[in-house]
Design a protein around this motif. Structure first.
Motif, PDB file in Angstrom:
ATOM      1  N   UNK A 118       0.820  -1.206   0.000  1.00  0.00           N
ATOM      2  CA  UNK A 118       0.000   0.000   0.000  1.00  0.00           C
ATOM      3  C   UNK A 118       0.860   1.264   0.000  1.00  0.00           C
ATOM      4  N   UNK A 119       1.976   1.224   0.721  1.00  0.00           N
ATOM      5  CA  UNK A 119       2.892   2.365   0.712  1.00  0.00           C
ATOM      6  C   UNK A 119       3.452   2.615  -0.686  1.00  0.00           C
ATOM      7  N   UNK A 120       3.838   1.539  -1.360  1.00  0.00           N
ATOM      8  CA  UNK A 120       4.370   1.675  -2.718  1.00  0.00           C
ATOM      9  C   UNK A 120       3.280   2.183  -3.652  1.00  0.00           C
ATOM     10  N   UNK A 121       2.126   1.607  -3.527  1.00  0.00           N
ATOM     11  CA  UNK A 121       1.018   1.923  -4.447  1.00  0.00           C
ATOM     12  C   UNK A 121       0.538   3.363  -4.315  1.00  0.00           C
ATOM     13  N   UNK A 122       0.363   3.823  -3.079  1.00  0.00           N
ATOM     14  CA  UNK A 122      -0.265   5.122  -2.885  1.00  0.00           C
ATOM     15  C   UNK A 122       0.699   6.250  -2.504  1.00  0.00           C
ATOM     16  N   UNK A 123       1.861   5.918  -1.957  1.00  0.00           N
ATOM     17  CA  UNK A 123       2.799   6.963  -1.564  1.00  0.00           C
ATOM     18  C   UNK A 123       4.124   6.901  -2.308  1.00  0.00           C
ATOM     19  N   UNK A 124       4.395   5.812  -2.985  1.00  0.00           N
ATOM     20  CA  UNK A 124       5.632   5.664  -3.729  1.00  0.00           C
ATOM     21  C   UNK A 124       6.836   5.312  -2.878  1.00  0.00           C
ATOM     22  N   UNK A 125       6.629   4.966  -1.615  1.00  0.00           N
ATOM     23  CA  UNK A 125       7.724   4.588  -0.717  1.00  0.00           C
ATOM     24  C   UNK A 125       7.818   3.074  -0.646  1.00  0.00           C
ATOM     25  N   UNK A 126       9.002   2.547  -0.911  1.00  0.00           N
ATOM     26  CA  UNK A 126       9.199   1.104  -0.879  1.00  0.00           C
ATOM     27  C   UNK A 126      10.199   0.750   0.215  1.00  0.00           C
ATOM     28  N   UNK A 127       9.707   0.061   1.220  1.00  0.00           N
ATOM     29  CA  UNK A 127      10.542  -0.362   2.338  1.00  0.00           C
ATOM     30  C   UNK A 127      10.736  -1.875   2.358  1.00  0.00           C
ATOM     31  N   UNK A 128      10.502  -2.525   1.214  1.00  0.00           N
ATOM     32  CA  UNK A 128      10.550  -3.985   1.169  1.00  0.00           C
ATOM     33  C   UNK A 128      11.916  -4.534   1.562  1.00  0.00           C
ATOM     34  N   UNK A 129      13.003  -3.932   1.107  1.00  0.00           N
ATOM     35  CA  UNK A 129      14.339  -4.424   1.468  1.00  0.00           C
ATOM     36  C   UNK A 129      14.558  -4.348   2.975  1.00  0.00           C
ATOM     37  N   UNK A 130      14.141  -3.248   3.579  1.00  0.00           N
ATOM     38  CA  UNK A 130      14.272  -3.096   5.026  1.00  0.00           C
ATOM     39  C   UNK A 130      13.415  -4.133   5.754  1.00  0.00           C
ATOM     40  N   UNK A 131      12.191  -4.301   5.284  1.00  0.00           N
ATOM     41  CA  UNK A 131      11.277  -5.268   5.906  1.00  0.00           C
ATOM     42  C   UNK A 131      11.822  -6.690   5.768  1.00  0.00           C
ATOM     43  N   UNK A 132      12.381  -7.017   4.607  1.00  0.00           N
ATOM     44  CA  UNK A 132      12.945  -8.354   4.402  1.00  0.00           C
ATOM     45  C   UNK A 132      14.124  -8.597   5.338  1.00  0.00           C
ATOM     46  N   UNK A 133      14.962  -7.595   5.519  1.00  0.00           N
ATOM     47  CA  UNK A 133      16.104  -7.729   6.431  1.00  0.00           C
ATOM     48  C   UNK A 133      15.623  -7.976   7.858  1.00  0.00           C
ATOM     49  N   UNK A 134      14.614  -7.222   8.267  1.00  0.00           N
ATOM     50  CA  UNK A 134      14.083  -7.380   9.626  1.00  0.00           C
ATOM     51  C   UNK A 134      13.455  -8.755   9.804  1.00  0.00           C
ATOM     52  N   UNK A 135      12.653  -9.207   8.839  1.00  0.00           N
ATOM     53  CA  UNK A 135      12.001 -10.511   8.986  1.00  0.00           C
ATOM     54  C   UNK A 135      13.005 -11.656   8.902  1.00  0.00           C
ATOM     55  N   UNK A 136      14.050 -11.495   8.090  1.00  0.00           N
ATOM     56  CA  UNK A 136      15.091 -12.533   8.057  1.00  0.00           C
ATOM     57  C   UNK A 136      15.750 -12.669   9.420  1.00  0.00           C
ATOM     58  N   UNK A 137      16.051 -11.540  10.052  1.00  0.00           N
ATOM     59  CA  UNK A 137      16.668 -11.577  11.378  1.00  0.00           C
ATOM     60  C   UNK A 137      15.678 -12.054  12.440  1.00  0.00           C
ATOM     61  N   UNK A 138      14.440 -11.614  12.333  1.00  0.00           N
ATOM     62  CA  UNK A 138      13.445 -11.983  13.340  1.00  0.00           C
ATOM     63  C   UNK A 138      13.051 -13.457  13.249  1.00  0.00           C
TER      64      UNK A 138
END
Length: 171
Positions: free
Chosen positions: A144-164
């Protein structure tokens, strides 16, 4: 993404390349799903075996109840694992899926003993499902962030979930 080739059968080769790219993004989820199907077959075989032994009705009731409980949570597990894998990252989702299957095995085996022996597996399974649900929410939120605001945090989210996902190993 489509790669052009110089073969006479180029159209079918492009479809193969597209298919292999899709499979590359879901193959871990497919493997965990197939392992879960084998585990369900094991549970069903155990119930059938206990059902044929008419001399111990209590054991059959416990095994049957454990199987029903596992099957009740199975659709939820598949849905959140696939959603987490597709919306965010397949590697931590598949890892959490394997951990969930281990917890479900622990629950099933514990239930065949005393009912209280199944509690650790049950609680561990709930924690894994909560992690997968959180991954789903984060993946959808990022979309939704990418779609409506143009902000992509997928790399950050993937790093966090890999560690978590490694934290799931803590009992």
């Amino acid at each position: 993404v489509c790669i052009k080739t110089e073969e006479k059968n180029g159209q079918s080769n492009r479809k193969f390349v597209m298919l292999s790219i899709v499979v590359e993004h879901i193959f871990l989820l497919v493997i965990v799903t197939l392992i879960s199907v084998l585990q369900n077959a094991f549970f069903a075989t155990k119930v059938e075996r206990e059902g044929k032994e008419h001399n111990n009705k209590t054991a059959f009731e416990r095994v049957s109840c454990a199987n029903r409980n596992c099957m009740d949570s199975y659709p939820t597990f598949l849905a959140v694992m696939w959603c987490a894998g597709l919306c965010l990252n397949q590697a931590p989702a598949a890892f959490a899926g394997i951990i969930y299957l281990v917890a479900r095995q622990k629950y099933f085996v514990g239930y065949m003993g005393q009912t209280s022996q199944s509690t650790p597996g049950f609680l561990f399974g709930k924690r894994v499902l909560a992690f997968l649900i959180l991954m789903c929410i984060v993946g959808i939120f990022n979309f939704l962030l990418v779609r409506y605001l143009g902000n992509d945090y997928k790399d950050t989210m993937e790093t966090i979930t890999n560690a978590a996902s490694a934290l799931l190993l803590i009992p």
